[in-house]
Each structure stands twice: as C-alpha cells, then as structure tokens.
Design an enzyme around this catalytic site. Sequence first.
Site, PDB file in Angstrom:
ATOM      1  N   ASP A  72       2.267   2.064   3.430  1.00 39.69           N
ATOM      2  CA  ASP A  72       3.195   1.113   4.094  1.00 39.69           C
ATOM      3  C   ASP A  72       4.632   1.512   3.835  1.00 39.69           C
ATOM      4  O   ASP A  72       5.516   1.219   4.629  1.00 39.69           O
ATOM      5  CB  ASP A  72       3.102  -0.313   3.517  1.00 39.69           C
ATOM      6  CG  ASP A  72       1.716  -0.850   3.465  1.00 39.69           C
ATOM      7  OD1 ASP A  72       0.903  -0.453   4.312  1.00 39.69           O
ATOM      8  OD2 ASP A  72       1.442  -1.673   2.571  1.00 39.69           O
ATOM      9  N   HIS A 114       0.872  -1.173   0.000  1.00 42.08           N
ATOM     10  CA  HIS A 114       0.000   0.000   0.000  1.00 42.08           C
ATOM     11  C   HIS A 114       0.912   1.226   0.000  1.00 42.08           C
ATOM     12  O   HIS A 114       1.978   1.204   0.621  1.00 42.08           O
ATOM     13  CB  HIS A 114      -0.813   0.138   1.290  1.00 42.08           C
ATOM     14  CG  HIS A 114      -1.799  -0.933   1.593  1.00 42.08           C
ATOM     15  ND1 HIS A 114      -1.471  -2.068   2.273  1.00 42.08           N
ATOM     16  CD2 HIS A 114      -3.138  -1.013   1.364  1.00 42.08           C
ATOM     17  CE1 HIS A 114      -2.546  -2.809   2.439  1.00 42.08           C
ATOM     18  NE2 HIS A 114      -3.571  -2.198   1.899  1.00 42.08           N
TER      19      HIS A 114
HETATM   20  C1  XLS Z   1      -7.937  -6.535   4.370  1.00 40.91           C
HETATM   21  C2  XLS Z   1      -7.393  -6.803   3.059  1.00 40.91           C
HETATM   22  C3  XLS Z   1      -6.225  -5.907   2.657  1.00 40.91           C
HETATM   23  C4  XLS Z   1      -6.005  -5.950   1.175  1.00 40.91           C
HETATM   24  C5  XLS Z   1      -5.149  -4.848   0.651  1.00 40.91           C
HETATM   25  O1  XLS Z   1      -8.642  -7.343   4.960  1.00 40.91           O
HETATM   26  O2  XLS Z   1      -7.053  -8.153   2.973  1.00 40.91           O
HETATM   27  O3  XLS Z   1      -5.081  -6.259   3.363  1.00 40.91           O
HETATM   28  O4  XLS Z   1      -5.452  -7.169   0.780  1.00 40.91           O
HETATM   29  O5  XLS Z   1      -5.657  -3.606   0.916  1.00 40.91           O
END
Ligand code: XLS
Length: 435
Positions: free
Chosen positions: A102, A99
């Site tokens: 991150d 993301h």
């Molecule tokens: C949350 C999601 C998230 C996505 C990416 O539950 O799994 O981590 O994979 O935003």
Amino acid sequence: MSDFFQGIAPVKYEGPDSANPLAFRYYDRDRLVLGKRMEDQLRFAVAYWHSFAWEGGDPFGGRTFLRPWFDGGMEAARLKAEVCFEMLDILDAPFFTFHDRDVAPEGQSLAESNRNLREITDIFGELMEKTGKKLLWGTANLFSNRRYMSGAATNPDPEVFAYAAGQVRAALDATHRLGGANYVLWGGREGYETLLNTDMERELEQLGRFLSLVVDYKHRVGFQGTIMIEPKPQEPTKHQYDYDVASVYGFLRRFELEKEVKVNIEVGHAVLAGHSFEHEIALASALGIFGSVDANRNDYQSGWDTDQFPNNHPEMTLGMYQILKAGGFYDGGFNFDSKLRRQSLDPEDLIAAHVGGMDVCARALLSAAALIEDGSFDRALADRYAGWDDTEARNMLGGDADLGAIADWVETEGIEPEPRSGKQEMLENLVNRFV
Ligand code: XLS
Ligand code: NI
Ligand code: NI
C-alpha cells in the site's frame, strides 16, 4: 502540507446535540471510561489500503477515485504518506495500519520492492516523530500479485513460499523499526478453490511451518509486538484455512503456537463465517487469544466482505461489551479496515466516514461500560451458574469423582434437576435500556 483535504479543520468533540457532520458527538478522547481515557480504550487506527490505495473499483468497473498519488512512483508514495498523516491529524486518530504494497510500489525484484518499502518506512519514522502518531500493525500483501494466485505459504511452488518469506521479513522489519504494536497475518489466498488440485494435508503443514518461522524471526530480532492471525472463512478463495477463531485456535494448538499468536477479529469476517462479532470475541477471550479488531461491517444482504464503516450502535455495543469483559485491548485496537462506497468521491467523504465510525464505537463503549457498571449481567450469570459452587458439583469437574460416582450420586440422592428460565428476553430488554 498537501492541499488534498482543502482546509478541512481538525475534528472536535461537540457533544451529542451537535448537528455538525464533521464533529464528534461521543468520541471525547480524554473522557474517562471505566478508569481509562477513551483514546486508550479504543485505540483507533486508519487503514492505509482502503483509504489511500484502493481506487474505487468493483467487479464491473475500475477506478472511480482520482487521487493525485495514483499512477506515480516513489514521489507519489511520499505524497500519499503525507496525506495519510494529515488525515490522522484531522481525525485525531492515534494509529495507522498498512500493507507493504500500500505504501510503496512493487519493484522489478524483491530487493527493489524492499528498498522502496525501507524508503517509505524512513518517511513514516519522521512523520511519526513529528506528529506523535503510532503504528497499530503492519502486514504484507501476499495475495494481489499473480505469483500468489495459488497461495503464498500454501503454494504448490516452493519458490513462492520463499518469496513470501522475503516479503514478510521486510514487512516485519519495517513494523519493528516503527515500533508497531502488532504484526498481522491475514490468510490472503491461503486456502483452495477446488480440492481436485489441492493436497490439504501438505498445505496445512506448510502454513504451520511458515507461521513458526515468522514467530522465530520475531524473537530473533526482538520485536516486542504481538503476532496476530486474522480469521476469514472465504473470499478470495472458496475456503480459507483461517476460517474462524475456533479453526485458528485448533491450528495454533497443533503447531504449539497458541501462546505466541493471537487473533485480529473483523466484524464482517465473523458474519461471513456464520457467527456474530461478539461470538468471535467471546470465544477468542475464552481461549486466551483475543488480540485486536477490524471494525468494518458487511452489508447483510450481499454475502460479501463489503468493508463498510461501522454505523450501528446497538450492534457494536454487544461486541464492545465482550471486548471490555475480555479486559479491553492490550496491544490491539480498533482498526478501520473500511472503505468508502465507490460513489463517495470527495476527500470530505473520507473524513465523514471515519468520524461516523469512531463515534459509533465511542458511543458503543459508553453503552457497554454502562452495562458493566450496572452489573445486572454479571449478577445474572453468577446466579445462573451458582449451582457449580457446591462441593459435589465442584468435585465433578476437578475432584476424584469418576463417571460411576457421579451417576451413583444421582441415584442415591434421588436428584431431579429443576429447569430454570434462561431469561433471554429480560436480558435483551436490559441491553436496550443502555443503548
Ligand atoms: C481482508 C482482510 C485484510 C486484512 C489485512 O478481507 O480484512 O484487509 O485486514 O490484510
Ligand atoms: Ni476483510
Ligand atoms: Ni481486515
């Protein structure tokens, strides 16, 4: 080189008899499975957020991990990037996912945040060049900051919609620059807590418009990767609009995006939606929207998206079988959207968790491939539906037979269907021969 992994050696394939906890027993990347190298069948990715940004908090307590890059600004972000690529090397994992937030700290303004992101994108570019690692997908975090508490694209405040657009443009640009294979949109807080303050009709329109804008932008800049939605039924909101594969498909059809957007299916989300992982894959494949996988599972008792590393080989085999039947991955892959338990403090835990997850997937791949090569399932299916090869039967589906003609056929021929066994136990036993 950072000293974070304290000299942990690259993980090697040592075969099923190895007792080394930091060796692969099944993941042998060059081994051919159904004509493709294991590495290309599985396309493993490490998720930046859980492995490097998550601090080990839960609703009852905060940070348990002490990572040298926490609390720092851009310098810490650079160290984090370096450590991520060191882990990819140790694991011999070909891909990563991230993301925007991150990888680089959020600034005082969107412009500053985007500058930070671009700076780390440059560093990623250099590290990727040096190591040959690739980006499976990028995404934008449209759910952590308080501005997004009532949603991003579905927010009642148009300025939040615009802000989210600004973030997605920057994250998609970064993904494009790094040659990402996909771009993912997970619904974050696109849903509601209570209908009492929610105009659902309006919010769904907003979400459809937002997705169309993203798809248009992708084409405008020439991004070749696949745009994917990651369905999830609830958490953080009480009801997420991208509930499951079926809901997402209906939504895509409504906005005429079903040829543009695919799904990223997460094991744990499928279970939260009351489905199985293999159900979601099989349905996505049947609808032509299967894209990629988040391999993390849930604890079956907790009812939460606990994001644990996969460690159940027979279960994973059923999902893997559906992935292979869907034709395998094209742009997609296996992303470990998985996090350590908060007591697993050591850098070695991070490596062991991924080694275990990769090995479970590799072993499941071998079992699923064996099931396919054996061919019993295909034969059983062909046999079960063989009646549909007859002319009358085909005519019912596609010919000029109307309801009356079909009904008359039963009466004139005196048709009396003969129930046949579904052979479920036989087929379940067959799976157990191969796991
Ligand atoms: C949350 C999601 C998230 C996505 C990416 O539950 O799994 O981590 O994979 O935003
Ligand atoms: Ni999740
Ligand atoms: Ni996910």
